[in-house]
Design a protein around this motif. Structure first.
Motif, PDB file in Angstrom:
ATOM      1  N   ARG A 202      37.157 -42.952 -14.650  1.00 25.57           N
ATOM      2  CA  ARG A 202      36.018 -43.998 -13.868  1.00 25.57           C
ATOM      3  C   ARG A 202      36.838 -43.483 -12.749  1.00 25.57           C
ATOM      4  NH1 ARG A 202      32.123 -46.013 -17.472  1.00 25.57           N
ATOM      5  NH2 ARG A 202      32.041 -47.501 -15.811  1.00 25.57           N
ATOM      6  N   GLU A 203      38.229 -43.650 -12.677  1.00 26.55           N
ATOM      7  CA  GLU A 203      38.688 -44.232 -10.906  1.00 26.55           C
ATOM      8  C   GLU A 203      38.601 -42.796 -10.517  1.00 26.55           C
ATOM      9  OE1 GLU A 203      39.581 -45.756  -7.608  1.00 26.55           O
ATOM     10  OE2 GLU A 203      39.562 -46.763  -9.295  1.00 26.55           O
ATOM     11  N   ALA A 204      38.503 -41.792 -10.697  1.00 27.19           N
ATOM     12  CA  ALA A 204      38.629 -40.239  -9.621  1.00 27.19           C
ATOM     13  C   ALA A 204      37.370 -40.122  -9.498  1.00 27.19           C
ATOM     14  CB  ALA A 204      39.344 -39.417 -11.287  1.00 27.19           C
ATOM     15  N   TYR A 205      36.079 -40.290  -9.993  1.00 27.33           N
ATOM     16  CA  TYR A 205      34.952 -40.330 -10.379  1.00 27.33           C
ATOM     17  C   TYR A 205      33.740 -41.216  -9.710  1.00 27.33           C
ATOM     18  CZ  TYR A 205      36.640 -35.278 -11.363  1.00 27.33           C
ATOM     19  OH  TYR A 205      37.769 -34.959 -11.397  1.00 27.33           O
ATOM     20  N   SER A 206      34.485 -42.193  -9.137  1.00 27.98           N
ATOM     21  CA  SER A 206      33.527 -43.648  -8.584  1.00 27.98           C
ATOM     22  C   SER A 206      32.779 -43.824  -7.531  1.00 27.98           C
ATOM     23  CB  SER A 206      34.800 -44.500  -8.649  1.00 27.98           C
ATOM     24  OG  SER A 206      35.029 -44.254  -7.682  1.00 27.98           O
ATOM     25  N   ARG A 207      32.971 -42.089  -6.667  1.00 27.23           N
ATOM     26  CA  ARG A 207      31.970 -42.082  -6.046  1.00 27.23           C
ATOM     27  C   ARG A 207      31.404 -40.480  -5.567  1.00 27.23           C
ATOM     28  NH1 ARG A 207      33.018 -46.221  -5.817  1.00 27.23           N
ATOM     29  NH2 ARG A 207      33.575 -48.099  -4.299  1.00 27.23           N
ATOM     30  N   GLU A 208      30.611 -40.163  -5.252  1.00 25.18           N
ATOM     31  CA  GLU A 208      30.181 -38.767  -5.405  1.00 25.18           C
ATOM     32  C   GLU A 208      30.758 -37.421  -4.521  1.00 25.18           C
ATOM     33  OE1 GLU A 208      25.156 -37.275  -5.138  1.00 25.18           O
ATOM     34  OE2 GLU A 208      26.122 -37.632  -3.846  1.00 25.18           O
ATOM     35  N   VAL A 209      31.404 -37.103  -4.936  1.00 23.55           N
ATOM     36  CA  VAL A 209      32.297 -35.784  -4.379  1.00 23.55           C
ATOM     37  C   VAL A 209      32.575 -34.227  -4.723  1.00 23.55           C
ATOM     38  CG1 VAL A 209      33.940 -36.065  -6.568  1.00 23.55           C
ATOM     39  CG2 VAL A 209      34.730 -35.812  -4.180  1.00 23.55           C
ATOM     40  N   VAL A 210      33.004 -33.860  -4.030  1.00 27.57           N
ATOM     41  CA  VAL A 210      32.891 -31.759  -4.156  1.00 27.57           C
ATOM     42  C   VAL A 210      34.445 -31.698  -3.815  1.00 27.57           C
ATOM     43  CG1 VAL A 210      32.384 -30.279  -3.504  1.00 27.57           C
ATOM     44  CG2 VAL A 210      30.213 -31.903  -3.055  1.00 27.57           C
ATOM     45  N   PRO A 232      29.034 -36.473  -9.711  1.00 24.96           N
ATOM     46  CA  PRO A 232      28.361 -35.619 -10.910  1.00 24.96           C
ATOM     47  C   PRO A 232      27.550 -34.279 -10.226  1.00 24.96           C
ATOM     48  CG  PRO A 232      26.705 -37.750  -9.472  1.00 24.96           C
ATOM     49  CD  PRO A 232      28.603 -37.923  -9.194  1.00 24.96           C
ATOM     50  N   GLU A 233      27.331 -33.576 -10.867  1.00 21.65           N
ATOM     51  CA  GLU A 233      26.483 -31.827 -10.790  1.00 21.65           C
ATOM     52  C   GLU A 233      25.342 -32.056 -10.420  1.00 21.65           C
ATOM     53  OE1 GLU A 233      26.346 -27.624 -12.891  1.00 21.65           O
ATOM     54  OE2 GLU A 233      28.161 -28.757 -12.765  1.00 21.65           O
ATOM     55  N   PRO A 234      24.667 -32.064  -9.197  1.00 20.44           N
ATOM     56  CA  PRO A 234      23.252 -31.664  -9.090  1.00 20.44           C
ATOM     57  C   PRO A 234      22.682 -30.780  -9.972  1.00 20.44           C
ATOM     58  CG  PRO A 234      24.774 -30.892  -7.046  1.00 20.44           C
ATOM     59  CD  PRO A 234      25.761 -31.299  -8.622  1.00 20.44           C
ATOM     60  N   PRO A 235      21.365 -31.371 -10.552  1.00 13.33           N
ATOM     61  CA  PRO A 235      20.906 -30.002 -10.598  1.00 13.33           C
ATOM     62  C   PRO A 235      20.732 -28.628  -9.942  1.00 13.33           C
ATOM     63  CG  PRO A 235      19.402 -31.993 -11.195  1.00 13.33           C
ATOM     64  CD  PRO A 235      20.763 -32.343 -10.238  1.00 13.33           C
ATOM     65  N   GLY A 236      20.598 -27.646 -10.686  1.00 15.49           N
ATOM     66  CA  GLY A 236      20.406 -26.493 -10.553  1.00 15.49           C
ATOM     67  C   GLY A 236      21.965 -25.640  -9.328  1.00 15.49           C
ATOM     68  N   LEU A 237      22.861 -26.218  -9.705  1.00 19.50           N
ATOM     69  CA  LEU A 237      23.957 -26.561  -9.030  1.00 19.50           C
ATOM     70  C   LEU A 237      24.451 -24.850  -8.796  1.00 19.50           C
ATOM     71  CD1 LEU A 237      26.304 -26.670  -6.910  1.00 19.50           C
ATOM     72  CD2 LEU A 237      27.545 -27.581  -9.168  1.00 19.50           C
TER      73      LEU A 237
END
Length: 314
Positions: A202-210, A232-237
């Motif tokens: 939850r803490e590691a991915y609380s913000r959109e990240v690449v 989070p992974e966007p559609p079609g990545l």
């Protein structure tokens, strides 16, 4: 010195498993003795000219201390701000003896640290306390020094890649959890985690990240490799092209990793440029599909001031 020397997992698997647990012992000390930072940035190790370090820990009133792995002399060095230092050899140690020697060194320096969990995190033997692990006792100085040299070379490539982004970003740091080195870019947008997500996630991915990094291989993916993922992974990545023909999208844990095998990068005429191009293509794939303001977040040449960017080199 060769850029990206060979480091096949099969040649040092036992040594890596031991070193990984050494790192977890010290990492758990870092976890409990440091001020918590967003996305767990207080927890990882950082590179030094001789190995990796926790950086200073503790409080100003309590005589701050550091713990360094010296992969040139192959010693663990525990030092306090008042100049006191205790060290012991890394070779000839089991995880159990390393754990006891580390705690003894802290006691000599008067550093009191209460480690909340005395066993490995997210490893197959996570139910076994460090103090009882006499199984993992392989330490090869030649292989460990090579691991550190590879780690250092990858860190420099990641630092160069990091220069092109002006938004919120992590340091280049070495995680003792997964034993990888990583750098992450953030869009600034919040994410919604599923209710069942654990506190670490939850803490590691609380913000959109690449995120971008390198790992040395494991049982699930034994090839050392450079990687990137978007969360989070966007559609079609996974439909997006990657810069290198040998790079590919790999399905893992319900999402996709962009993967460039270390040996494939080594085989290129310019391995450094190959890795930089791979990271850039993975960033453009993830940030593009997620509709980031890539132009606004760009930082060509590591410069944000338009006047300086337009000026000729001094």
């Amino acid at each position: 010195m060769e850029l990206f020397p060979p480091i096949p997992l099969a040649e040092w698997r036992d040594c890596k498993e031991t070193l990984h647990r050494f790192a977890q012992v010290v990492g758990k000390i870092r976890l409990t003795a440091s001020v918590r930072r967003n996305h767990w940035w207080n927890v990882p190790f950082h590179l030094t000219g001789r190995g990796i370090t926790t950086r200073p820990m503790g409080t100003a009133e309590g005589n701050p201390f550091t713990i360094d792995f010296d992969f040139v002399r192959h010693q663990l060095v525990v030092a306090s701000l008042d100049g006191a230092e205790v060290s012991f050899p890394l070779y000839g140690q089991s995880v159990a003896s390393f754990y006891r020697a580390t705690l003894d060194a802290l006691a000599v320096l008067g550093a009191r640290v209460d480690i909340p969990a005395l066993s490995p995190f997210d490893l197959p033997d996570s139910a076994r306390p460090f103090a009882e692990d006499t199984e993992h006792a392989a330490y090869d100085p030649v292989q460990v020094n090579r691991y550190w040299r590879v780690l250092s070379q990858v860190a420099l490539v990641l630092e160069e890649f990091a220069a092109g982004f002006s938004g919120k970003a992590s340091p280049v740091h070495h995680f003792w959890h997964t034993f990888d080195i990583a750098y992450s870019r953030f869009s600034g947008r919040h994410t919604v985690q599923p209710a069942e997500a654990d506190s670490v996630t939850r803490e590691a991915y609380s913000r959109e990240v690449v995120s971008f990094g390198f790992w040395f291989g494991d049982d699930a993916f034994p090839d050392p490799a450079f990687y990137s993922y978007t969360s989070p992974e966007p559609p079609g990545l996974a439909e997006e092209p990657l810069a290198q023909g040998s790079a590919r999208w790999v399905a893992r844990n319900g999402s996709h990793l962009a993967v460039l095998r270390y040996d494939d990068a080594r085989a290129e005429a310019d391995p450094r440029a190959t890795v930089l191009a791979f990271y850039d293509s993975a960033y453009r794939a993830g940030a593009g599909r997620a509709n980031w303001d890539m132009a606004g977040l760009a930082c060509p040449g590591g410069i944000t001031d338009q006047h300086l960017a337009a000026a000729p080199p001094a």
